[in-house]
Design a protein around this motif. Structure first.
Motif, PDB file in Angstrom:
ATOM      1  N   TRP A  40     132.234 -46.974   6.860  1.00  0.00           N
ATOM      2  CA  TRP A  40     130.798 -47.226   6.753  1.00  0.00           C
ATOM      3  C   TRP A  40     130.448 -48.388   5.821  1.00  0.00           C
ATOM      4  CZ3 TRP A  40     130.448 -46.566   1.638  1.00  0.00           C
ATOM      5  CH2 TRP A  40     131.212 -45.566   1.028  1.00  0.00           C
ATOM      6  N   GLY A  41     131.449 -49.030   5.235  1.00  0.00           N
ATOM      7  CA  GLY A  41     131.163 -50.131   4.323  1.00  0.00           C
ATOM      8  C   GLY A  41     132.302 -51.129   4.285  1.00  0.00           C
ATOM      9  N   PRO A  42     132.206 -52.122   3.409  1.00  0.00           N
ATOM     10  CA  PRO A  42     133.278 -53.111   3.259  1.00  0.00           C
ATOM     11  C   PRO A  42     134.487 -52.492   2.569  1.00  0.00           C
ATOM     12  CG  PRO A  42     131.609 -53.448   1.584  1.00  0.00           C
ATOM     13  CD  PRO A  42     131.081 -52.372   2.493  1.00  0.00           C
ATOM     14  N   LYS A  43     135.433 -53.302   2.161  1.00  0.00           N
ATOM     15  CA  LYS A  43     136.656 -52.781   1.538  1.00  0.00           C
ATOM     16  C   LYS A  43     136.382 -52.342   0.099  1.00  0.00           C
ATOM     17  CE  LYS A  43     140.295 -54.806   4.335  1.00  0.00           C
ATOM     18  NZ  LYS A  43     141.595 -55.510   4.326  1.00  0.00           N
ATOM     19  N   LEU A  44     135.800 -51.158  -0.028  1.00  0.00           N
ATOM     20  CA  LEU A  44     135.480 -50.577  -1.324  1.00  0.00           C
ATOM     21  C   LEU A  44     136.638 -49.718  -1.815  1.00  0.00           C
ATOM     22  CD1 LEU A  44     131.845 -49.393  -0.475  1.00  0.00           C
ATOM     23  CD2 LEU A  44     132.485 -51.462  -1.740  1.00  0.00           C
ATOM     24  N   ILE A  45     136.664 -49.442  -3.113  1.00  0.00           N
ATOM     25  CA  ILE A  45     137.675 -48.556  -3.681  1.00  0.00           C
ATOM     26  C   ILE A  45     137.546 -47.147  -3.094  1.00  0.00           C
ATOM     27  CG2 ILE A  45     136.257 -47.875  -5.661  1.00  0.00           C
ATOM     28  CD1 ILE A  45     140.074 -48.524  -5.680  1.00  0.00           C
ATOM     29  N   ASP A  46     136.390 -46.849  -2.542  1.00  0.00           N
ATOM     30  CA  ASP A  46     136.125 -45.544  -1.924  1.00  0.00           C
ATOM     31  C   ASP A  46     137.130 -45.214  -0.816  1.00  0.00           C
ATOM     32  OD1 ASP A  46     133.782 -47.023  -2.917  1.00  0.00           O
ATOM     33  OD2 ASP A  46     132.671 -45.190  -2.531  1.00  0.00           O
ATOM     34  N   LYS A 115     133.715 -32.700   1.000  1.00  0.00           N
ATOM     35  CA  LYS A 115     132.623 -32.377   0.084  1.00  0.00           C
ATOM     36  C   LYS A 115     131.591 -33.506   0.115  1.00  0.00           C
ATOM     37  CE  LYS A 115     131.581 -31.444  -4.792  1.00  0.00           C
ATOM     38  NZ  LYS A 115     130.646 -32.582  -4.955  1.00  0.00           N
ATOM     39  N   ASN A 116     130.335 -33.148   0.182  1.00  0.00           N
ATOM     40  CA  ASN A 116     129.264 -34.144   0.231  1.00  0.00           C
ATOM     41  C   ASN A 116     129.034 -34.751  -1.154  1.00  0.00           C
ATOM     42  OD1 ASN A 116     127.039 -35.691   0.797  1.00  0.00           O
ATOM     43  ND2 ASN A 116     125.787 -34.031   1.592  1.00  0.00           N
ATOM     44  N   TRP A 117     129.131 -36.082  -1.244  1.00  0.00           N
ATOM     45  CA  TRP A 117     128.884 -36.740  -2.531  1.00  0.00           C
ATOM     46  C   TRP A 117     127.639 -37.629  -2.491  1.00  0.00           C
ATOM     47  CZ3 TRP A 117     132.645 -41.267  -4.114  1.00  0.00           C
ATOM     48  CH2 TRP A 117     132.701 -42.220  -3.107  1.00  0.00           C
ATOM     49  N   MET A 118     126.841 -37.492  -1.436  1.00  0.00           N
ATOM     50  CA  MET A 118     125.603 -38.255  -1.341  1.00  0.00           C
ATOM     51  C   MET A 118     124.557 -37.663  -2.284  1.00  0.00           C
ATOM     52  SD  MET A 118     126.609 -40.453   0.866  1.00  0.00           S
ATOM     53  CE  MET A 118     125.069 -41.339   1.146  1.00  0.00           C
ATOM     54  N   THR A 119     123.708 -38.529  -2.829  1.00  0.00           N
ATOM     55  CA  THR A 119     122.720 -38.088  -3.817  1.00  0.00           C
ATOM     56  C   THR A 119     121.415 -38.863  -3.674  1.00  0.00           C
ATOM     57  OG1 THR A 119     123.360 -39.736  -5.476  1.00  0.00           O
ATOM     58  CG2 THR A 119     124.563 -37.640  -5.506  1.00  0.00           C
ATOM     59  N   LEU A 120     120.388 -38.328  -4.306  1.00  0.00           N
ATOM     60  CA  LEU A 120     119.140 -39.063  -4.486  1.00  0.00           C
ATOM     61  C   LEU A 120     118.919 -39.204  -5.985  1.00  0.00           C
ATOM     62  CD1 LEU A 120     116.663 -40.315  -3.012  1.00  0.00           C
ATOM     63  CD2 LEU A 120     115.469 -38.178  -3.504  1.00  0.00           C
ATOM     64  N   TRP A 190     125.271 -42.580  -3.515  1.00  0.00           N
ATOM     65  CA  TRP A 190     126.389 -41.641  -3.580  1.00  0.00           C
ATOM     66  C   TRP A 190     127.035 -41.750  -4.953  1.00  0.00           C
ATOM     67  CZ3 TRP A 190     125.968 -45.827  -0.375  1.00  0.00           C
ATOM     68  CH2 TRP A 190     126.875 -46.874  -0.525  1.00  0.00           C
ATOM     69  N   GLU A 191     127.945 -40.824  -5.241  1.00  0.00           N
ATOM     70  CA  GLU A 191     128.435 -40.642  -6.605  1.00  0.00           C
ATOM     71  C   GLU A 191     129.096 -41.878  -7.198  1.00  0.00           C
ATOM     72  OE1 GLU A 191     130.843 -37.155  -6.979  1.00  0.00           O
ATOM     73  OE2 GLU A 191     129.268 -35.810  -6.293  1.00  0.00           O
ATOM     74  N   SER A 192     129.882 -42.608  -6.421  1.00  0.00           N
ATOM     75  CA  SER A 192     130.544 -43.783  -6.996  1.00  0.00           C
ATOM     76  C   SER A 192     129.528 -44.869  -7.351  1.00  0.00           C
ATOM     77  CB  SER A 192     131.614 -44.331  -6.041  1.00  0.00           C
ATOM     78  OG  SER A 192     131.040 -44.804  -4.838  1.00  0.00           O
ATOM     79  N   MET A 193     128.457 -44.979  -6.570  1.00  0.00           N
ATOM     80  CA  MET A 193     127.388 -45.918  -6.906  1.00  0.00           C
ATOM     81  C   MET A 193     126.661 -45.452  -8.174  1.00  0.00           C
ATOM     82  SD  MET A 193     127.128 -48.533  -4.790  1.00  0.00           S
ATOM     83  CE  MET A 193     128.913 -48.637  -4.815  1.00  0.00           C
ATOM     84  N   ILE A 283     138.482 -42.505  -7.687  1.00  0.00           N
ATOM     85  CA  ILE A 283     139.621 -41.779  -7.118  1.00  0.00           C
ATOM     86  C   ILE A 283     139.525 -40.292  -7.441  1.00  0.00           C
ATOM     87  CG2 ILE A 283     142.113 -41.417  -7.427  1.00  0.00           C
ATOM     88  CD1 ILE A 283     142.342 -44.516  -7.509  1.00  0.00           C
ATOM     89  N   ASP A 284     139.149 -39.967  -8.665  1.00  0.00           N
ATOM     90  CA  ASP A 284     138.981 -38.554  -9.034  1.00  0.00           C
ATOM     91  C   ASP A 284     137.917 -37.888  -8.160  1.00  0.00           C
ATOM     92  OD1 ASP A 284     140.914 -38.807 -10.963  1.00  0.00           O
ATOM     93  OD2 ASP A 284     139.512 -38.980 -12.649  1.00  0.00           O
ATOM     94  N   MET A 285     136.838 -38.622  -7.886  1.00  0.00           N
ATOM     95  CA  MET A 285     135.796 -38.089  -7.006  1.00  0.00           C
ATOM     96  C   MET A 285     136.346 -37.851  -5.603  1.00  0.00           C
ATOM     97  SD  MET A 285     132.643 -40.652  -7.969  1.00  0.00           S
ATOM     98  CE  MET A 285     132.270 -41.097  -9.667  1.00  0.00           C
ATOM     99  N   ARG A 286     137.092 -38.822  -5.101  1.00  0.00           N
ATOM    100  CA  ARG A 286     137.620 -38.737  -3.741  1.00  0.00           C
ATOM    101  C   ARG A 286     138.640 -37.605  -3.597  1.00  0.00           C
ATOM    102  NH1 ARG A 286     134.397 -40.364   0.119  1.00  0.00           N
ATOM    103  NH2 ARG A 286     134.894 -42.396   0.996  1.00  0.00           N
ATOM    104  N   VAL A 287     139.481 -37.430  -4.602  1.00  0.00           N
ATOM    105  CA  VAL A 287     140.460 -36.339  -4.559  1.00  0.00           C
ATOM    106  C   VAL A 287     139.742 -34.992  -4.504  1.00  0.00           C
ATOM    107  CG1 VAL A 287     142.224 -35.123  -5.905  1.00  0.00           C
ATOM    108  CG2 VAL A 287     142.337 -37.607  -5.652  1.00  0.00           C
ATOM    109  N   LYS A 288     138.694 -34.870  -5.301  1.00  0.00           N
ATOM    110  CA  LYS A 288     137.908 -33.632  -5.283  1.00  0.00           C
ATOM    111  C   LYS A 288     137.283 -33.419  -3.913  1.00  0.00           C
ATOM    112  CE  LYS A 288     134.163 -31.258  -7.741  1.00  0.00           C
ATOM    113  NZ  LYS A 288     133.154 -31.370  -8.834  1.00  0.00           N
TER     114      LYS A 288
END
Length: 338
Positions: A40-46, A115-120, A190-193, A283-288
Motif C-alpha cells: 500500500w505504500g513505497p519501500k517503507l521500513i514497514d 493486528k490492526n495498527w491504524m489510528t486516528l 498508523w502506529e509507525s507514523m 519492527i517491534d510493532m510489526r512483530v506484535k
C-alpha cells in the motif's frame, strides 16, 4: 614460444570461464519466478519482511524474485492487481470489497499482519474529545484510495456520520505538517507514523501533549493487512504461492528472532530508514502485529479471520459504506496455511 602459447591459452580459458559464469548467472536469474507485489505504500521500513527475505536469500532459495511495486494507498494497490499491473496486493479488506462490488474477482489468501495498527490522532485543543466532535473538522488522510480514509469512514459510520460531515485532506505521508500548521484537526494514520510524529520530533515537544491517539482496533480488531490476488492467478500458481509463503514466514521468523539485524537490513532497502532506533521501533510493532490479532494464536501466522472480516463487511454495509453485501467466506481463504 611455449610461454607465449601458454599465455594465449590461459587468456582463452579465462574468457571461457567468464562466459560460462555469465551464462549460468543469466540462466539462474531467468529461472526465478517473478512475483509482482504491490504493497500500500513505497519501500517503507514497514515492509521489513520483504527486505530480509531478499537480503538473506530466502526468496531466491525458493526460486522467486520479488518485484516490489508502489501503491498510493491500499485501494491503489488493489486497482493495480485488477488492472493486471501486479500479482499480489497488500491491502485492507475494505479496499478489496470496493473493487469486488464494482465487479472485480479477488481472493484474500494470507494475512501477513493481523493486528490492526491504524489510528486516528486528534488535536484535543480543537475541542475533540469524542468521535461526535469530529463533525465539521478537517482530517488528514494518506490518499483518497487508502486504508486511512476507509477506516475513518467506518468510525464515522459507527457514530451516525458520513464523510460529508467532515473535510478530508490527502497529505501523503506528511501528516505532521498538516497537524502542526493547523491545516488539519486530526490525522487518520498508523502506529509507525505516530512514532515519527510523537517520539521522533515530527510534532514539536511542547505540542505533543495536545494530541491523543484513538486506535481503530477498538472497532476493527483486524486483520490489518491482507494479501489479495485474482483467484485465476492463485489457481494457476498454487505451488509458487506456497513457496512464497514459506520463504516469507522464514523471513518473519528472522525478523522476530534478530530484530537488530533486521533494522540494519532495513537501512539498505527502505526509504527514510536511516535511524536504527526508529527501524527497531517499527519492527517491534510489526512483530506484535504478526503474532496477535483475531485467530492467529489458535491457527498460526498468516491466518485470516473470516468472522472478524465479516463483521467489518456487515457493519460497512449497514452504515452505507458498501452498497453490496459481501460473502466473506467466499472472498477470504486460508487454503495456503498449513
Amino acid at each position: 614460444m611455449e610461454n607465449i602459447m601458454f599465455k594465449n591459452n590461459s587468456g582463452k580459458v579465462k574468457c571461457l570461464l567468464a562466459s560460462l559464469i555469465l551464462f549460468y548467472t543469466v540462466q539462474s536469474a531467468s529461472a526465478l519466478d517473478t512475483i509482482r507485489l504491490v504493497p500500500w505504500g513505497p519501500k517503507l521500513i514497514d515492509f521489513i519482511d520483504l527486505y530480509v527475505g531478499e537480503e538473506n536469500g530466502y526468496f531466491k532459495e525458493a526460486g522467486i524474485k520479488i518485484e516490489q511495486l508502489r501503491g498510493a494507498g491500499a485501494g491503489d494497490a488493489v486497482r493495480n492487481i485488477v488492472a493486471g499491473n501486479g500479482d499480489i496486493a497488500m491491502a485492507d479488506p475494505l479496499s478489496a470489497f470496493f473493487a469486488i462490488q464494482a465487479g472485480a474477482e479477488l481472493e484474500g489468501f494470507y494475512c501477513p499482519y493481523t493486528k490492526n495498527w491504524m489510528t486516528l490522532m486528534v488535536n484535543k485543543t480543537k475541542g475533540i474529545k469524542s468521535p461526535a466532535d469530529l463533525r465539521g473538522k478537517t482530517i488528514a488522510i494518506n490518499s483518497m484510495g487508502s486504508t486511512t480514509r476507509y477506516y475513518l469512514m467506518v468510525l464515522l459510520g459507527r457514530h451516525g456520520m458520513t464523510e460529508s460531515d467532515v473535510t478530508e485532506v490527502a497529505t501523503g505521508l506528511d501528516f505532521a505538517s498538516s497537524l502542526v500548521s493547523g491545516r488539519a484537526d486530526a490525522a487518520s494514520a498508523w502506529e509507525s507514523m505516530n512514532w515519527g510524529m510523537l517520539v521522533a520530533g515530527g510534532i514539536p515537544k511542547n505540542q505533543v501533549s495536545d494530541f491523543e491517539v484513538w486506535p481503530y482496533a477498538d472497532i476493527i480488531p483486524g486483520p490489518n493487512d491482507v494479501y489479495f490476488a485474482k483467484p485465476e492467478w492463485l489457481n494457476k500458481n498454487r505451488v509458487l504461492v506456497q513457496r512464497f509463503i514459506r520463504a516469507l514466514e522464514k523471513s518473519k521468523r528472522f525478523v522476530q528472532a534478530r530484530p537488530d539485524e533486521a533494522a540494519k537490513i532495513g537501512q539498505r532497502y527502505a526509504i527514510g530508514a536511516d535511524s536504527l532506533v526508529r527501524n527497531r521501533a517499527v519492527i517491534d510493532m510489526r512483530v506484535k502485529m504478526q503474532n496477535s490479532g483475531p485467530g492467529v494464536v489458535e491457527n498460526g501466522m498468516g491466518w485470516c479471520d473470516v468472522d472478524a472480516i465479516s463483521n467489518l463487511a456487515n457493519d460497512s454495509f449497514k452504515n452505507g459504506i458498501l452498497n453490496k453485501k459481501m460473502n466473506v467466506s467466499k472472498i477470504i481463504s486460508n487454503r495456503f496455511i498449513k
